[in-house]
Design an enzyme around this catalytic site. Structure first.
Site, PDB file in Angstrom:
ATOM      1  N   GLU A 167       0.842  -1.200   0.000  1.00 36.26           N
ATOM      2  CA  GLU A 167       0.000   0.000   0.000  1.00 36.26           C
ATOM      3  C   GLU A 167       0.874   1.246   0.000  1.00 36.26           C
ATOM      4  O   GLU A 167       1.936   1.262   0.621  1.00 36.26           O
ATOM      5  CB  GLU A 167      -0.884   0.016   1.259  1.00 36.26           C
ATOM      6  CG  GLU A 167      -2.292  -0.511   1.033  1.00 36.26           C
ATOM      7  CD  GLU A 167      -3.199   0.490   0.310  1.00 36.26           C
ATOM      8  OE1 GLU A 167      -2.722   1.359  -0.454  1.00 36.26           O
ATOM      9  OE2 GLU A 167      -4.411   0.388   0.521  1.00 36.26           O
TER      10      GLU A 167
ATOM     11  N   ASP B  31      -4.029   5.078   6.374  1.00 43.73           N
ATOM     12  CA  ASP B  31      -4.525   6.237   7.130  1.00 43.73           C
ATOM     13  C   ASP B  31      -5.483   5.707   8.206  1.00 43.73           C
ATOM     14  O   ASP B  31      -5.047   5.235   9.249  1.00 43.73           O
ATOM     15  CB  ASP B  31      -5.174   7.186   6.121  1.00 43.73           C
ATOM     16  CG  ASP B  31      -5.683   8.480   6.720  1.00 43.73           C
ATOM     17  OD1 ASP B  31      -5.473   8.717   7.910  1.00 43.73           O
ATOM     18  OD2 ASP B  31      -6.316   9.278   5.990  1.00 43.73           O
TER      19      ASP B  31
END
Ligand code: 5GP
Ligand code: MG
Length: 179
Positions: free
Chosen positions: A102, A106
């Site tokens: 990735e 977040d």
């Protein structure tokens, strides 16, 4: 590095290219050590992971495969909430050692969906490697096994990350300028 403007927003240099490279060196060494005898299948999440995937894999001297997926999210019924599908995953996953790549983690909502979709296919193991992690935002239980750089809750672009399509090609990491 100079400031850059992407659409309506201004960004300032945050992590330079050499420091990003060093962080990926360290991460690559750990992955190589852990997977030297496993022929892992890396799965990059497009679009943002193209840079990290390329930089990581060129540092690995182990046998490995790479594939890329897109995550398509749609809202199902109220009870099922958001449903995600991995588009483009043609490899056989069962019994494989999978490492998801990735660009940034977040809140972790995306990674939760990806893990659910992958686990249905019964891999031997699944790990997650992220170029960037925002620890203050991440509240999920799934461990992010390999992280190149931890950053605070700021919006960043560069090294694969975009603002509305622009900025993925910027070397290094830029953050939203505080004006
Ligand atoms: P999460 O599902 O973990 O909240 O967010 C993951 C996705 O949000 C990332 O794959 C990325 O597309 C986007 N995102 C989160 N933070 C940032 C950021 O600082 N900059 C950019 N460009 N995208 C971000
Ligand atoms: Mg992304």
């Amino acid at each position: 590095m100079a400031n850059v403007t992407l659409h309506d927003k201004h960004f300032e240099p945050y992590v330079d290219e050499a420091d990003v490279a060093k962080a990926i060196d360290t991460l690559a060494a750990k992955v190589a050590k852990d997977y030297s005898d496993k022929t892992p299948l890396f799965i990059g999440v497009l679009n943002g992971s193209y840079f990290f995937a390329s930089e990581l894999l060129k540092r690995l001297v182990i046998q490995c495969e790479i594939s890329f997926v897109k995550v398509a999210s749609y809202h199902g019924t109220v009870s099922s909430g958001t449903v995600s599908q991995l588009i483009g995953l043609n490899e056989r996953i069962a019994g494989r050692h999978v490492v998801v790549l990735e660009d940034i983690v977040d809140t972790g909502n995306t990674i939760v969906h990806i893990m659910a979709a992958l686990n249905e296919k019964q891999p031997a193991t699944v790990a997650i490697a992220a170029l960037l992690l925002k620890p203050e935002a991440y509240k999920k239980d799934i461990p992010i096994n390999y992280v190149a750089l931890e950053i605070p809750n700021v919006f960043v672009v560069g090294s694969g990350l975009d603002h509305d399509g622009l900025g993925r090609n910027l070397p290094g990491i830029f953050r939203l300028a505080q004006s």
